[in-house]
Design a protein around this motif. Structure first.
Motif, mmCIF file in Angstrom:
data_model
loop_
_atom_site.group_PDB
_atom_site.id
_atom_site.type_symbol
_atom_site.label_atom_id
_atom_site.label_comp_id
_atom_site.label_asym_id
_atom_site.label_seq_id
_atom_site.Cartn_x
_atom_site.Cartn_y
_atom_site.Cartn_z
ATOM 1 N N ALA A 152 18.491 27.242 -32.348
ATOM 2 C CA ALA A 152 18.147 28.621 -32.706
ATOM 3 C C ALA A 152 16.728 28.702 -33.273
ATOM 4 O O ALA A 152 15.972 29.634 -32.946
ATOM 5 N N LEU A 153 16.345 27.748 -34.111
ATOM 6 C CA LEU A 153 14.994 27.768 -34.678
ATOM 7 C C LEU A 153 13.924 27.542 -33.615
ATOM 8 O O LEU A 153 12.856 28.158 -33.665
ATOM 9 N N LEU A 156 13.626 30.801 -31.665
ATOM 10 C CA LEU A 156 12.934 31.786 -32.488
ATOM 11 C C LEU A 156 11.437 31.464 -32.572
ATOM 12 O O LEU A 156 10.597 32.369 -32.505
ATOM 13 N N SER A 157 11.109 30.194 -32.675
ATOM 14 C CA SER A 157 9.698 29.791 -32.712
ATOM 15 C C SER A 157 8.988 30.128 -31.415
ATOM 16 O O SER A 157 7.826 30.561 -31.432
ATOM 17 N N VAL A 159 9.735 32.585 -29.319
ATOM 18 C CA VAL A 159 9.559 34.039 -29.259
ATOM 19 C C VAL A 159 8.432 34.480 -30.194
ATOM 20 O O VAL A 159 7.583 35.302 -29.827
ATOM 21 N N LEU A 160 8.383 33.906 -31.400
ATOM 22 C CA LEU A 160 7.312 34.254 -32.336
ATOM 23 C C LEU A 160 5.949 33.801 -31.821
ATOM 24 O O LEU A 160 4.948 34.492 -32.026
#
Length: 178
Positions: A152-153, A156-157, A159-160
């Motif tokens: 998940a991290l 998320l990284s 996408v960011l």
């Protein structure tokens, strides 16, 4: 359609008869050396400057810009790497527990706790508290939680990074060819 040139004049302006091939100005071939039994086998001394070494190739450089990272590929890669890390966690916990048991660390800690507590009749046994099945179940739970969190991290990284690279432009990378 015929590919033969029907023009009686050659490209050099000379008259050419049909049926004769065009004249080609080829360089003269060097004379062959005799290779018979009476021929000289010694090589003549090479003159300097006839053969030049090839110039050394210069390293090529390419400047690239990483402007977007595919979140799906990041998800797949991070999942595989976190599963591998989870397997390493479970195997390492098994190896560490086995080494601690074989070296007698559990017995030493039990003896130390008996001396500190002052009880002679077995008040605390570390092997019952941290048995091999309990340690492996705890390591497996930690590994599964790590797989979910790391995947998940990483997603998320990615996408960011894509959002921030649209604002800034991305990361510049220079690749060289050695």
């Amino acid at each position: 359609m015929s590919s033969a040139n029907t023009n009686p004049r050659a490209s050099s302006g000379q008259l050419r008869t049909p049926g004769t091939p065009p004249r080609v100005n080829a360089p003269a071939r060097p004379a062959q050396r005799p290779t018979g039994p009476g021929a000289q086998t010694a090589r003549p001394a090479q003159r300097p400057g006839l053969i030049k070494p090839a110039p050394k190739a210069k390293a090529r450089k390419a400047r690239l810009l990483v402007s977007k990272v595919d979140p799906w590929s990041v998800l797949k890669m991070s999942f595989l790497l976190s599963v591998a890390l989870g397997i390493v966690t479970v195997v390492a916990s098994f190896v560490i527990w086995t080494v601690l048991d074989l070296t007698g660390i559990f017995d030493g800690v039990n003896e130390l706790l008996r001396e500190i507590a002052g009880s002679e009749n077995g008040g605390f046994d570390l092997r019952q508290f941290a048995s091999l099945p309990q340690v492996l179940s705890f390591a497996t739970i930690i590994a599964v939680v790590n797989v979910v969190l790391l995947t998940a991290l990483a997603m998320l990284s990615a996408v960011l990074y894509n959002i921030s690279s649209t604002l800034v432009g991305g990361i510049g990378v220079t690749l060289t060819d050695d």
